[in-house]
Scaffold this motif. Structure first.
Motif, PDB file in Angstrom:
ATOM      1  N   ASP A 184       0.856  -1.189   0.000  1.00  0.00           N
ATOM      2  CA  ASP A 184       0.000   0.000   0.000  1.00  0.00           C
ATOM      3  C   ASP A 184       0.891   1.238   0.000  1.00  0.00           C
ATOM      4  N   ASP A 185       0.354   2.395   0.396  1.00  0.00           N
ATOM      5  CA  ASP A 185       1.160   3.627   0.324  1.00  0.00           C
ATOM      6  C   ASP A 185       2.164   3.755   1.473  1.00  0.00           C
ATOM      7  N   GLU A 186       2.180   2.813   2.360  1.00  0.00           N
ATOM      8  CA  GLU A 186       3.183   2.694   3.422  1.00  0.00           C
ATOM      9  C   GLU A 186       3.089   3.809   4.471  1.00  0.00           C
ATOM     10  N   LYS A 187       2.033   4.577   4.465  1.00  0.00           N
ATOM     11  CA  LYS A 187       2.000   5.747   5.334  1.00  0.00           C
ATOM     12  C   LYS A 187       0.615   6.112   5.877  1.00  0.00           C
ATOM     13  N   SER A 188      -0.398   6.077   5.028  1.00  0.00           N
ATOM     14  CA  SER A 188      -1.697   6.645   5.412  1.00  0.00           C
ATOM     15  C   SER A 188      -2.664   5.556   5.876  1.00  0.00           C
ATOM     16  N   TYR A 189      -3.859   5.987   6.225  1.00  0.00           N
ATOM     17  CA  TYR A 189      -4.927   5.059   6.597  1.00  0.00           C
ATOM     18  C   TYR A 189      -5.794   4.668   5.396  1.00  0.00           C
ATOM     19  N   ASP A 190      -5.384   5.062   4.187  1.00  0.00           N
ATOM     20  CA  ASP A 190      -6.209   4.719   3.017  1.00  0.00           C
ATOM     21  C   ASP A 190      -6.444   3.212   2.910  1.00  0.00           C
ATOM     22  N   TYR A 191      -5.504   2.440   3.434  1.00  0.00           N
ATOM     23  CA  TYR A 191      -5.679   0.972   3.350  1.00  0.00           C
ATOM     24  C   TYR A 191      -6.930   0.522   4.075  1.00  0.00           C
ATOM     25  N   ARG A 192      -7.348   1.310   5.075  1.00  0.00           N
ATOM     26  CA  ARG A 192      -8.571   0.930   5.799  1.00  0.00           C
ATOM     27  C   ARG A 192      -9.804   1.100   4.908  1.00  0.00           C
ATOM     28  N   LYS A 202      -9.615  -6.953  -4.111  1.00  0.00           N
ATOM     29  CA  LYS A 202      -9.364  -6.086  -5.261  1.00  0.00           C
ATOM     30  C   LYS A 202      -7.963  -5.487  -5.199  1.00  0.00           C
ATOM     31  N   LEU A 203      -7.390  -5.228  -6.374  1.00  0.00           N
ATOM     32  CA  LEU A 203      -6.088  -4.553  -6.454  1.00  0.00           C
ATOM     33  C   LEU A 203      -6.360  -3.064  -6.596  1.00  0.00           C
ATOM     34  N   LYS A 204      -6.303  -2.335  -5.487  1.00  0.00           N
ATOM     35  CA  LYS A 204      -6.765  -0.942  -5.534  1.00  0.00           C
ATOM     36  C   LYS A 204      -5.657   0.079  -5.372  1.00  0.00           C
ATOM     37  N   TYR A 205      -4.455  -0.382  -5.004  1.00  0.00           N
ATOM     38  CA  TYR A 205      -3.377   0.586  -4.832  1.00  0.00           C
ATOM     39  C   TYR A 205      -2.494   0.563  -6.075  1.00  0.00           C
ATOM     40  N   LYS A 206      -2.323   1.703  -6.694  1.00  0.00           N
ATOM     41  CA  LYS A 206      -1.543   1.772  -7.930  1.00  0.00           C
ATOM     42  C   LYS A 206      -0.068   1.917  -7.601  1.00  0.00           C
ATOM     43  N   THR A 207       0.739   1.002  -8.138  1.00  0.00           N
ATOM     44  CA  THR A 207       2.176   1.058  -7.888  1.00  0.00           C
ATOM     45  C   THR A 207       2.922   0.668  -9.157  1.00  0.00           C
TER      46      THR A 207
END
Ligand SMILES: *[C@@H]1O[C@H](CO)[C@@H](O)[C@H](O)[C@H]1NC(C)=O
Length: 913
Positions: free
Chosen positions: A819-827, A850-855
């Motif tokens: 994930d973004d390694e920092k925020s609560y967006d993963y929740r 789902k694959l929702k984090y763009k990397t």
């Protein structure tokens, strides 16, 4: 000037140096411990009052009576909805004043589930799913059965104590020692000299409420070993307390703590487990007062007791524990397992797991008491770059402040803190600063003035502000049990208030037991008064927890979408929801290195997966070999920070020889290569509540040899770590555990060479000074990142390596969390959780959800160990399109080069023969 400051520091420090073990009570020196310990088994004092049983759909209540004094107590038993867990509460029916109930440890109030009650002649039975509790009326005893197997017995030894609150007896008048006075003497008069007031050293405890202790015993008929009860500098398996003091839980700032000791330390987590080959169970004794725990095991030494068991000569009673607390109520959770992981999860279902931390907090931290000034911070950071060693975080201890006034800076040493922070941020690094709970009593300090004016300090029995002595000199302590005080403290972190840092700076809470240099046992006197009129006695072990909660509220308040990082020394059940812990002020000695694993294992089963020890040892100067081995061990513990005392020699890795520097660099790089695994494990910990760091018995519960092993540990069930922790050794004995009683085991692979180990038992493994014996279990797939960077934050988009180690069936599986390694967006679902499966010579990659984090991150290498034959080539199949890939040898494994596929794609890779 410098020298003068240094001398002042030394003087204050000398104050603490004088602390030794005689400054801490033994059970014999503690009135309530003496009283509870003097209760003899097999003379039970409590019985149910006939006709008082009330049954409800989700609980029972009944009255209990003390046989001698006839005092009445209320009993409540619930079976919790979360399963295989009972709760048992006992309080006085009509106490003189309310008794303290712990309210802040549980993550939420657990829901009771439905029960059925069947009444018999002399007992009644509460059934809940596959479990039942049989409550015996007289003597009072509760037997908990899991699937019809008696797993935990409460009060089987009859050691229960419940001292009711009573008016203080009048001093007998001169010459009143006559028959009438003796008649008044109640059957249960508590005659112990310390029952109504108590002295220890020069300290007086006024004890206005008198004796109010509680105690209860728990027997584990299925267990062969007991463990848990952090924090102690002792073996993972608890030892018998016959002939010694009980284990003590009383948060204290112990100077130069003793190893192999049952003495109290900084944290108290009153959860204990009993484990045998067939099942595991636990009890969580929810009480925040000083607590001692006697341990009954067959032998003083668990090893010999296991030997006896193996040889079939177990004659003795099953292991048991006797919990004794100074005040409060009996509030116990009985965790019925039946597996070790089930029991651990039942505990974290109650008290919570550690939330997923930011990635950089799992990387390497560089600390020292103290980095002297801004130039020092910049230099140390630059040297890590010069020597190509990754480092994520610089730490500042108490000297960064203006005279130990937290939220301020020393104007001479740190004139431009914001610029210092921004410079670190520009390099991808972070800063952690210390904020301690002692508040300097100084009328020029805003924090002190605010607390004084608003009445926010902990009070004396007379209602004045309590004043102690700590780093700033005269100090008072904010009463963090008061939500208004916490809210005030939390607002100090708002960017509008704390203008000299950014929201990327995180916080270290130390000395929060709380440490009071001139207090009894280096802490606050028990008769001080908190919010709600509770005595410090009732809440002592929870003070640090509430302080960390206040900090957490502050960090969330200043930046609601950034995951806070807090390191705390003091902790209680549930503190894992807010912060990481370390094992406090250890020493630069091999024994302390060994204890870092024992202690963190015990913390891990107590809910604290995010645990580490000061790398190098806080006190003293490690020699090169100890320094190297400590980095190698620290690299595989969850929290990885070097820290040292102000009197020690500077010990940044480049101050040693080139050989040592390269060994340390290797260890650091190895840690960074496993960051994707650490991050995935911490995500899974948050979701499942299963510990990250595990004792071997968690996965090899039937292998008795594992019961006493605490120099070796598992990371989930993927890695087995057995660091070198002895001086001068050329070999270590690594134990490869058995999965059944026929000596079948897993296949293990050296993570360096991929050499395969297939035998169960001890294997002597040669080690060089740069060897860290770590083994990947056959059957697992581990994600890594192998590019060397300055800091973890710069690795975010780096490509992954997958390491596949096959089991005997040629299969393996694993996961990767991104994930973004920092925020609560993963929740809110913004993450990728990926499942890897290898079988029939084919790797399948599929998302879970789902694959929702763009990397942009992609897969650069797939290593496969344990193949029977080397394949000719590999084929990547993605969206129906095939592509040939090259294969190279890789130690005793093979590597598939550059699949080049994004981690966000669904694909498979087939081996061709
Ligand atoms: C931050 O970096 C700049 C540029 O190198 C330097 O001039 C400044 O002194 C640094 N600030 C601090 C506080 O170290």
């Amino acid at each position: 000037m410098r020298l003068a400051i240094f001398l002042v520091i030394l003087c204050i420090f000398e104050y603490a140096v004088s602390v030794d073990h005689t400054n801490f009570k033994t059970c014999e020196q503690s009135s309530f411990c003496r009283r509870c310990r003097n209760v003899k088994p097999d003379n039970p004092k409590f019985a149910l009052v006939p006709g008082t049983l009330n049954t409800y759909s989700d609980s029972i209540t009944a009255e209990l009576q003390h046989k001698d004094n006839k005092h009445i107590f209320s009993l409540k038993i619930e079976a919790l909805e979360l399963g295989n867990t009972f709760r048992l509460l006992v309080d006085e029916k009509n106490p003189l004043k309310p008794r303290y109930r712990v309210t802040d440890a549980l993550k939420s109030e657990p829901k009771p589930g439905s029960i059925k009650v069947q009444e018999g002649e002399a007992e009644f039975t509460i059934t809940s799913g596959p479990n039942k509790a049989v409550v015996n009326a007289d003597p009072f005893r509760v037997d908990f059965y899991q699937n019809d197997v008696l797993t935990v017995s409460v009060n089987a030894k009859g050691l229960m104590t419940f001292e009711y609150l009573r008016p203080k007896p009048q001093q007998p008048a001169e010459g009143a020692n006559d028959a009438a006075a003796n008649e008044v003497k109640e059957a249960d008069e508590i005659t112990d000299a310390g029952a109504w007031e108590e002295n220890f050293k020069s300290h007086h405890d006024s004890k206005p409420y008198g004796p109010e202790a509680i105690a209860l015993d728990f027997t584990f008929p299925e267990a062969e070993v007991l463990f848990g009860l952090p924090e102690h500098a002792d073996s993972f398996a608890l030892k018998s307390t016959s002939g010694t003091d009980p284990y003590r839980l009383y948060n204290t700032d112990v100077f130069e703590y003793i190893l192999d000791s049952k003495m109290a330390l900084y944290g108290s987590v009153p959860v204990l487990y009993g484990h045998g080959t067939q099942r595991t169970a636990g009890v969580y004794w929810q009480n925040g007062a000083e607590t001692w725990v006697d341990i009954y095991t067959a032998e003083k030494n668990v090893v010999s007791s296991i030997v006896n068991f193996v040889s079939g000569s177990r004659k003795s009673d099953p292991p048991a524990a006797h919990f004794m607390s100074e005040s409060g109520i009996i509030d116990v959770f009985v965790l019925l397992g039946p597996t070790p992981l089930d029991a651990f999860k039942q505990y974290t279902a109650l008290t919570g797991s550690a939330p997923l931390p930011q990635m950089w907090t799992l990387a390497y931290h560089q600390s020292r008491w103290n980095y002297n000034n801004e130039g020092d911070v910049a230099d140390v950071s630059a040297k890590f770059d010069e020597y190509d060693m990754p480092m994520d975080t610089m730490w500042l201890d108490i000297e960064h402040t203006d005279g130990k006034r937290y939220f301020t800076w020393d104007q001479f040493k740190f004139p431009n803190p914001l610029s210092m922070v921004q410079n670190l941020t520009a390099l991808g690094r972070h800063l952690v600063i210390i904020v301690d709970p002692h508040i300097k009593r100084d009328t020029h300090y805003f924090f002190h003035n605010d607390c004084t004016e608003r009445g926010y300090y902990v009070k004396t029995p007379e209602g004045n502000d309590y004043e102690g002595w700590c780093w700033p000199g005269a100090a008072s302590y904010a009463d963090v049990f008061n939500p208004e005080v916490r809210a005030y403290y939390a607002t100090q972190y708002l960017p509008t208030n704390f203008k000299t840092i950014t929201t990327d700076v995180m916080i270290w809470n130390d000395m929060n037991e709380p440490s009071v240099f001139n207090g009894p046992e280096v802490t606050m006197p028990k008769d001080m008064v908190h919010y709600g009129n509770w005595e410090h006695r009732d809440v002592h072990n929870i003070y640090g927890h509430m302080y960390v909660l206040a900090t957490f509220e502050g960090l969330i308040g200043r930046d609601p979408n950034q995951r806070p990082f807090i390191l705390t020394r003091s902790h209680f059940a549930g503190t894992q929801r807010y912060g990481a812990i370390w094992t406090g002020d250890n020493m630069a000695e091999w024994g302390h290195l060994q204890h870092s694993i024992k202690m963190c294992l015990s913390e891990a089963v107590g809910g604290f997966s995010f645990c580490g020890a000061d790398v190098g040892g806080f006190f003293g100067n490690p020699d090169a070999e100890l320094f190297e081995r400590w980095y190698q061990t620290g690299a595989f513990l969850p929290f990885f920070r070097a820290h040292s005392h102000i009197d020690t020699k500077r010990r940044e890795p480049w101050l040693f020889t080139e050989k040592t520097r390269l060994i340390v660099r290797d260890a650091l790089r190895k840690r960074y290569s496993y960051l994707p695994l650490w991050y995935t494990m911490f995500y899974e910990h948050e979701v499942t509540g299963e510990p990250v760091m595990r004792p071997l018995l968690a996965h090899y519960p039937t292998d008795k040899e594992t019961f006493a092993i605490d120099n070796e540990f598992l990371l989930q069930d993927r890695l087995l770590v057995r660091p070198v922790m002895d001086q001068g050794v050329k070999k270590v004995n690594v134990y490869f555990p058995a999965i059944d009683d026929k000596k079948n085991g897993d296949v293990w692979y050296s993570v360096d060479t991929f050499k395969k180990y297939t035998n169960v038992g001890y294997e002597s493994i040669s080690v060089e000074s740069d060897t860290i014996p770590v083994f990947q279990r056959g059957g697992t797939i581990i994600p890594k990142k192998e590019r060397i960077r300055r800091a973890a934050t710069l690795m975010k988009n780096d490509p992954y390596t997958l390491v596949i180690c096959l089991n005997r069936a040629g299969k393996a599986e694993g996961t990767l969390y991104v994930d973004d390694e920092k925020s609560y967006d993963y929740r809110n679902g913004v993450y990728n959780y990926i499942k890897f499966n290898f079988e029939n010579n084919k790797l399948d990659v599929n998302p879970i959800g789902k694959l929702k984090y763009k990397t942009p991150a992609w897969i650069e290498r797939v290593v496969i160990a344990g193949l029977e034959r080397v394949p000719k080539s590999a084929t990547l199949i993605i969206d129906g399109i095939s592509q040939q890939l090259d294969i190279l040898p890789h130690g005793e494994a093979i590597a598939i080069r550059k699949p080049g596929v994004s981690v966000q794609q669904i694909y498979n890779i087939r081996l061709n023969y």
